[in-house]
Design a protein around this motif. Structure first.
Motif, PDB file in Angstrom:
ATOM      1  N   HIS A 244     -54.280  18.547  10.816  1.00  0.00           N
ATOM      2  CA  HIS A 244     -53.948  19.907  11.675  1.00  0.00           C
ATOM      3  C   HIS A 244     -53.239  19.800  12.903  1.00  0.00           C
ATOM      4  O   HIS A 244     -53.697  18.842  13.728  1.00  0.00           O
ATOM      5  N   ARG A 245     -52.422  20.607  13.471  1.00  0.00           N
ATOM      6  CA  ARG A 245     -51.999  20.750  14.588  1.00  0.00           C
ATOM      7  C   ARG A 245     -52.351  22.382  15.054  1.00  0.00           C
ATOM      8  O   ARG A 245     -52.516  23.085  14.241  1.00  0.00           O
ATOM      9  N   PRO A 246     -52.587  22.267  16.376  1.00  0.00           N
ATOM     10  CA  PRO A 246     -52.915  23.757  16.989  1.00  0.00           C
ATOM     11  C   PRO A 246     -51.967  24.522  16.805  1.00  0.00           C
ATOM     12  O   PRO A 246     -50.716  24.304  16.953  1.00  0.00           O
ATOM     13  N   LEU A 247     -52.256  25.846  16.915  1.00  0.00           N
ATOM     14  CA  LEU A 247     -51.502  27.127  16.497  1.00  0.00           C
ATOM     15  C   LEU A 247     -50.366  27.004  17.735  1.00  0.00           C
ATOM     16  O   LEU A 247     -49.046  27.212  17.380  1.00  0.00           O
ATOM     17  N   ASP A 248     -50.747  26.769  18.861  1.00  0.00           N
ATOM     18  CA  ASP A 248     -49.754  26.969  20.017  1.00  0.00           C
ATOM     19  C   ASP A 248     -48.575  25.844  19.819  1.00  0.00           C
ATOM     20  O   ASP A 248     -47.455  26.270  20.039  1.00  0.00           O
ATOM     21  N   GLU A 249     -49.251  24.846  19.561  1.00  0.00           N
ATOM     22  CA  GLU A 249     -47.970  23.444  19.148  1.00  0.00           C
ATOM     23  C   GLU A 249     -47.256  23.788  18.028  1.00  0.00           C
ATOM     24  O   GLU A 249     -45.784  23.706  18.256  1.00  0.00           O
ATOM     25  N   PHE A 250     -47.721  24.221  17.143  1.00  0.00           N
ATOM     26  CA  PHE A 250     -46.892  24.806  15.992  1.00  0.00           C
ATOM     27  C   PHE A 250     -45.810  25.837  16.391  1.00  0.00           C
ATOM     28  O   PHE A 250     -44.783  25.649  16.181  1.00  0.00           O
ATOM     29  N   VAL A 251     -46.461  26.878  17.088  1.00  0.00           N
ATOM     30  CA  VAL A 251     -45.393  28.030  17.594  1.00  0.00           C
ATOM     31  C   VAL A 251     -44.237  27.545  18.654  1.00  0.00           C
ATOM     32  O   VAL A 251     -43.210  27.947  18.239  1.00  0.00           O
ATOM     33  N   ALA A 252     -44.546  26.367  19.178  1.00  0.00           N
ATOM     34  CA  ALA A 252     -43.692  25.906  20.226  1.00  0.00           C
ATOM     35  C   ALA A 252     -42.403  25.384  19.350  1.00  0.00           C
ATOM     36  O   ALA A 252     -41.544  25.100  20.168  1.00  0.00           O
ATOM     37  N   ASN A 253     -42.645  25.017  18.175  1.00  0.00           N
ATOM     38  CA  ASN A 253     -41.427  24.276  17.612  1.00  0.00           C
ATOM     39  C   ASN A 253     -40.437  25.507  17.277  1.00  0.00           C
ATOM     40  O   ASN A 253     -39.095  25.269  16.702  1.00  0.00           O
ATOM     41  N   PHE A 254     -40.862  26.865  17.254  1.00  0.00           N
ATOM     42  CA  PHE A 254     -39.816  27.879  16.853  1.00  0.00           C
ATOM     43  C   PHE A 254     -39.644  28.823  18.353  1.00  0.00           C
ATOM     44  O   PHE A 254     -40.302  28.516  19.330  1.00  0.00           O
ATOM     45  N   GLY A 255     -38.188  29.299  18.048  1.00  0.00           N
ATOM     46  CA  GLY A 255     -37.962  29.891  19.142  1.00  0.00           C
ATOM     47  C   GLY A 255     -38.678  31.216  19.734  1.00  0.00           C
ATOM     48  O   GLY A 255     -39.263  31.406  20.592  1.00  0.00           O
ATOM     49  N   LYS A 256     -38.474  32.189  18.621  1.00  0.00           N
ATOM     50  CA  LYS A 256     -39.139  33.593  18.910  1.00  0.00           C
ATOM     51  C   LYS A 256     -40.269  33.818  18.239  1.00  0.00           C
ATOM     52  O   LYS A 256     -40.493  35.146  17.958  1.00  0.00           O
ATOM     53  N   VAL A 257     -40.932  33.101  17.503  1.00  0.00           N
ATOM     54  CA  VAL A 257     -42.190  33.165  16.801  1.00  0.00           C
ATOM     55  C   VAL A 257     -43.325  33.549  17.418  1.00  0.00           C
ATOM     56  O   VAL A 257     -43.484  32.406  18.156  1.00  0.00           O
TER      57      VAL A 257
END
Lengths: 342, 413
Positions: free
Chosen positions: B156-169
Motif C-alpha cells: 500500500h502507498r498512501p493516497l497522497d503519494e499515489f496522487v502525486a504521480n499524476f498531474g491534475k488528478v
C-alpha cells in the motif's frame, strides 16, 4: 451491663410464657425458625448460660460462647476449650464421657437441639458416601430401594444401632467407589461437606476398623464382595472415553498430489535464502514459501475450466446470485446506496 | 478428508466466479454491451428531451447548464436527431485491452510491485466483464483499480503519494469510483497469479537437473533421482535436435527457460483473457512451454502418466493457452500490425467520447450525491433535500458530541 441484664431477663420471661402448654416439638421448631438470628449463637436457656465445665456464667462474662465437638456433642465454653485442648488431644471433661477430643474439631452449635445437630451431621456423612442418582440405576424401583436402604443406614447410625459395623461398611463402600474411578472426580453431594463436619474421626475409626476385622460374619462378606453394600440394579459406572486431541482443521488436511516438499533442492539461491539469519530470526521458515510456491504451481493443474464450467452451466448467473446487490449495481439500474447512518 | 491442490484451487473465488469457457466469456461480453448500449441510448434521449424542453421554455440558446450534463456529447442541435453510435462488444474488448496496457504503463510509472500491477490489471478486466467502457471510462477506473490493488497486494502507498504521480488528478477522483469498483468485483479481491507457481516449478525442475528430486515420478517409479537427471540431460533441445548436455549446460537452460517464461507471464499473460480461461498452473505451464517445450513436457510426464486421459487433456489445454499467449501482439512485436492496432485504438477512443453514458460521466459528483448530507441539486430524486440534510447533520453532530461524554450519548428511543 444493665441493658444486657434486661435483655436476658426479658428473654427468660418470654420463654416461661411460651413453655406453658407448648409441645416439645413446636418448641424446638420455634427455636429453629422463629428466633431472631442474633440470638441463635447464644442459646438463652438458663441452664446453658452456665458452662458445665468451669461453671462460669454468662452473667459474669457476656462474651462467653459455647462450643461443641461432634465426637460427643458435649457443650463447653470457649475458654474451657482453649484451656483443656490447647496442648493436644485430651479426654472430654464431662463426667462419664471419656472420648478423646481435639481442639480443631470444636465448633459453634448450629441448631438449638443437639439431637438435630447430630442428625444433620450424620445425614451429611452418609450422603457424601451414598451419592448415587437416579440415572445410575436401571429402574426407578431400584433407585427407590436404594434410597430406602440409605435411609435405613442413616437411622441405624442416628439411633446408634450396629454403629460400628455400619460405619465400617460405609467406609468400605466409599473406598470401593473411589477405586472404581481412579481418574474421575468424585461426584459431590449437593451441599459440599467440609471435612470438619464429618462425624467420625480418624483415631476412632481406625480403632473401629481393627475391631471390625475381627468379627467373623463381616470378614466373610469381605471375601465374597469387597464393596460393603450391594444395590440391586446399580449400573456399572463407565468411564467416559478419552477426548481426542483438538484438531483446528476438523480432520481436513492438505495432501499434495503432484509434488513432495523436499528438505533440500540443491539449488543455490534457495540454500542462500534458507540460511539467511535475517529471515530466520523472525521464526520464518523458507520451506513454507517453498510449499506455498509449489502448491501454487500445481493448484488447478488438473482443473479443466473448459469442461467443468460447461457442466456447471452459466456461472454469470451464479455470480449474480452470490451478490445480488452487486449484480443490481452492475446491471446499472441504479448503484446501491451506501449506508446512511441516519 | 484430504485436499489435493486442485481441490484447494476449486474453492477459490477465482475459480468459482471468475473462470469461464470461451463461449461464456463472449456471451457475457455481449450481454454487458447490450445492456450498456440500451442504457446509453435511453439516457442520451432523455437528456436531449430535457434540453429541448429547456430551449423551448427560454429562448436562451441551449448550452451546458447542469453539472452532470457538462460533458454530454453533441451539444449542437442539428445532430440531435441522429442515433448514438455505440461501441460493439468487440470494440469494447479492444478498448479494455488498451486500458490494461495503459494500466501496466501506469504501474511502471508509479514503481509498483509486479504483483500489484498484475492484480490491478486483472481487476480492470474483471470489472469490464460486467461493466461497459461506455458506462465507466477506463482512465478513471484504472487508477482506482491500481490503488485498490496496491492495498490488496500488501504494498500500500498512501493516497497522497499515489496522487502525486499524476498531474491534475485529485484524491476524490481516485476514491470516488472505489466502491463501484469493489462492487463490480463482487468484493473478490484475491487474484491468483502464476508468478509464484512458476518460481516453485523452477525450483523443482532445477532440483531434477541437479539430481536431488524426490517427488512423484510417473515415468517409472523405480528411477532414482540420478537416473532422472541422466534422462533429463538427454532431452532434445528446443528446436528438437537431440543433444547431450552437461549438468552445467542444463542448469543454464533451465534458468533461461525460467526467465523467458517469467517475462511472458509478466508482459503478456496479464493482458490476455488467460486468467478467465485457464488456471494459474496451466498459465505458467503454457509460458514455460513457449520457453522450452521438451523441458516442460518432461516435467508434466513426471506428474501425470503419459497414457492417462488427464495428460492428453492437460497438454492440449496448455497448448491452446500457449497459442493465446503467443498470438497477443505484445508477445512478438510486429511494427506493421502494431501501427494498425494503434490507429484502430485511437479511432475507438475518439468514438468512445461520443457514446459515453451521460449519467456516469462525473463519478465524483455521483459519489458526493450518495454520501450523507448530500444536497439536492437537480430533480433526480436520489439526493436529499437541503433542510432534511441540514437537520440530519445537526443531529449527527450533537450525537457525536454526546458520545464523547463520560457516560456516552443518550440511548435512542
Amino acid at each position: 451491663m444493665s441493658k444486657q441484664l434486661n435483655r436476658a431477663n426479658g428473654a427468660s420471661t418470654k420463654r416461661l410464657a411460651e413453655d406453658g402448654g407448648a409441645s416439645p416439638l413446636s418448641k424446638s421448631l420455634y427455636k429453629l425458625s422463629l428466633q431472631p438470628a442474633t440470638q441463635r449463637d447464644s442459646p438463652a436457656d438458663s441452664s446453658s448460660d452456665i458452662c458445665p465445665v468451669c461453671k462460669s456464667s454468662r452473667y459474669l462474662n457476656p462474651n462467653m460462647q459455647f462450643k461443641i465437638n461432634p465426637e460427643c456433642y458435649h457443650k463447653m465454653c470457649e475458654s474451657c476449650v482453649d484451656r483443656i485442648f490447647s496442648h493436644g488431644p485430651a479426654p472430654c471433661p464431662i463426667a462419664g464421657c471419656a472420648r478423646t477430643l481435639r481442639k480443631g474439631k470444636f465448633r459453634k452449635q448450629k441448631f438449638e437441639d443437639l439431637k438435630v445437630e447430630r442428625e444433620v451431621d450424620i445425614r451429611k456423612r452418609v450422603a457424601s458416601a451414598m451419592n448415587k442418582q437416579e440415572d445410575d440405576f436401571e429402574t426407578l424401583r431400584d433407585y427407590n430401594d436404594y434410597l430406602e436402604q440409605v435411609e435405613e443406614i442413616t437411622w441405624n447410625l442416628i439411633l446408634k444401632i450396629d454403629v460400628e459395623a455400619t460405619e465400617a461398611r460405609l467406609r468400605r463402600w466409599e473406598e470401593h467407589q473411589k477405586a472404581d474411578l481412579p481418574n474421575a472426580t468424585r461426584r459431590e453431594f449437593e451441599p459440599s461437606v467440609p471435612t470438619d463436619h464429618v462425624v467420625l474421626k480418624k483415631g476412632a475409626t481406625q480403632r473401629k476398623i481393627a475391631s471390625f476385622a475381627n468379627t467373623p460374619q463381616t470378614a466373610a462378606a469381605e471375601v465374597s464382595e469387597d464393596t460393603g453394600f450391594s444395590f440391586h440394579g446399580l449400573k456399572k459406572r463407565v468411564a467416559p472415553p478419552r477426548e481426542a486431541p483438538f484438531d483446528a482443521f476438523g480432520g481436513w488436511s492438505i495432501a499434495p498430489q503432484y509434488y513432495y516438499l523436499q528438505e533440500d533442492y540443491g539449488v543455490d539461491w534457495f540454500n542462500i535464502q534458507k540460511n539467511k539469519p535475517e529471515l530466520r530470526v523472525g521464526g520464518y521458515n523458507v520451506r513454507e514459501y517453498c510449499d506455498l510456491a509449489l502448491r501454487d504451481a500445481f493448484g488447478g493443474f488438473g482443473v479443466f475450466i473448459e469442461d467443468e464450467k460447461v457442466a456447471e452451466e452459466i456461472p454469470s448467473l451464479d455470480a449474480n446470485v452470490a451478490t445480488g446487490q452487486a449484480a443490481a449495481g452492475a446491471s446499472g439500474i441504479r448503484d446501491v446506496n451506501m449506508d446512511d447512518v441516519f | 478428508m484430504k485436499l489435493t491442490e486442485d481441490d484447494i484451487y476449486r474453492t477459490s473465488t477465482q475459480y468459482r466466479f471468475w473462470s469461464f469457457t470461451k463461449e461464456q466469456l463472449a456471451a457475457q461480453r455481449l450481454r454487458t454491451n447490450a445492456q450498456a448500449t440500451e442504457r446509453v441510448k435511453a439516457n442520451v434521449a432523455r437528456l436531449r428531451a430535457q434540453r429541448q424542453q429547456q430551449a423551448d421554455s427560454d429562448s436562451v440558446s441551449s448550452g451546458v447548464e447542469n453539472g452532470s450534463g457538462a460533458n454530454t456529447p453533441l451539444p449542437d442541435r442539428s445532430s440531435d436527431l441522429k442515433e448514438v453510435d455505440c461501441l460493439t462488444a468487440e470494440e469494447e474488448l479492444k478498448l479494455v485491452d488498451e486500458f490494461c496496457e495503459r494500466a501496466v504503463a501506469l504501474g511502471q510509472h508509479c514503481n509498483f510491485a509486479m504483483e500489484a500491477t498484475a492484480t490491478g490489471v486483472q481487476f480492470l478486466r474483471r470489472f469490464y466483464l460486467y461493466n461497459s467502457p461506455m458506462t465507466y471510462h477506463g482512465q478513471n477506473i484504472s487508477r482506482t483499480t491500481m490503488f485498490l490493488a496496491t492495498k490488496t497486494e500488501n504494498s500500500h502507498r498512501p493516497l497522497d503519494e499515489f496522487v502525486a504521480n499524476f498531474g491534475k488528478v485529485t484524491r476524490e477522483q481516485i476514491l470516488a469510483p472505489e466502491y463501484i469498483v469493489a462492487q463490480g468485483l463482487r468484493f473478490h479481491l484475491e487474484v491468483k497469479h502464476p508468478f509464484r507457481g512458476l518460481k516453485g516449478a523452477h525450483l523443482e525442475i532445477m532440483g531434477i537437473a541437479l539430481g536431488s528430486y524426490e517427488g512423484p515420478n510417473k515415468i517409472d517409479e523405480g528411477m532414482t533421482s540420478a537416473d532422472l537427471q541422466a534422462r533429463m540431460l538427454k532431452l532434445p533441445s528446443k528446436s528438437g535436435r537431440p543433444v547431450a548436455m552437461s549438468a552445467k549446460d542444463m542448469e543454464q537452460r533451465v534458468n533461461a527457460a525460467y526467465v523467458h517464461a517469467s517475462n511472458t507471464l509478466k508482459k503478456v499473460a496479464i493482458l490476455t483473457d488467460a486468467y478467465f480461461l485457464y488456471t494459474p498452473s496451466q498459465i505458467w505451464l503454457a509460458a514455460h512451454l513457449l520457453a522450452d517445450e521438451p523441458l516442460t513436457l518432461f516435467h508434466i510426464s513426471l506428474k501425470v502418466s503419459a497414457s492417462s486421459l488427464t495428460c492428453t487433456k492437460l497438454v492440449s489445454t496448455i497448448r491452446s493457452c500457449a497459442a493465446l499467449l503467443s498470438s497477443h501482439h505484445t508477445y512478438a512485436p510486429n511494427p506493421e500490425r502494431d501501427a494498425k492496432h494503434r490507429a484502430e485504438v485511437k479511432r475507438l477512443i475518439e468514438k468512445l467520447k461520443s457514446c459515453r453514458d451521460p449519467d456516469k460521466v462525473d463519478l465524483v459528483k455521483l459519489n458526493q450525491a450518495q454520501k450523507r448530507d448530500a444536497v439536492k441539486e437537480d430533480g433526480d430524486g436520489i439526493e436529499l433535500e437541503e433542510s432534511k440534510a441540514k437537520r440530519r447533520k445537526i443531529e449527527r453532530e450533537t450525537y457525536e458530541k454526546a458520545s464523547n461524554e463520560f457516560w456516552g450519548p443518550e440511548l435512542k428511543k
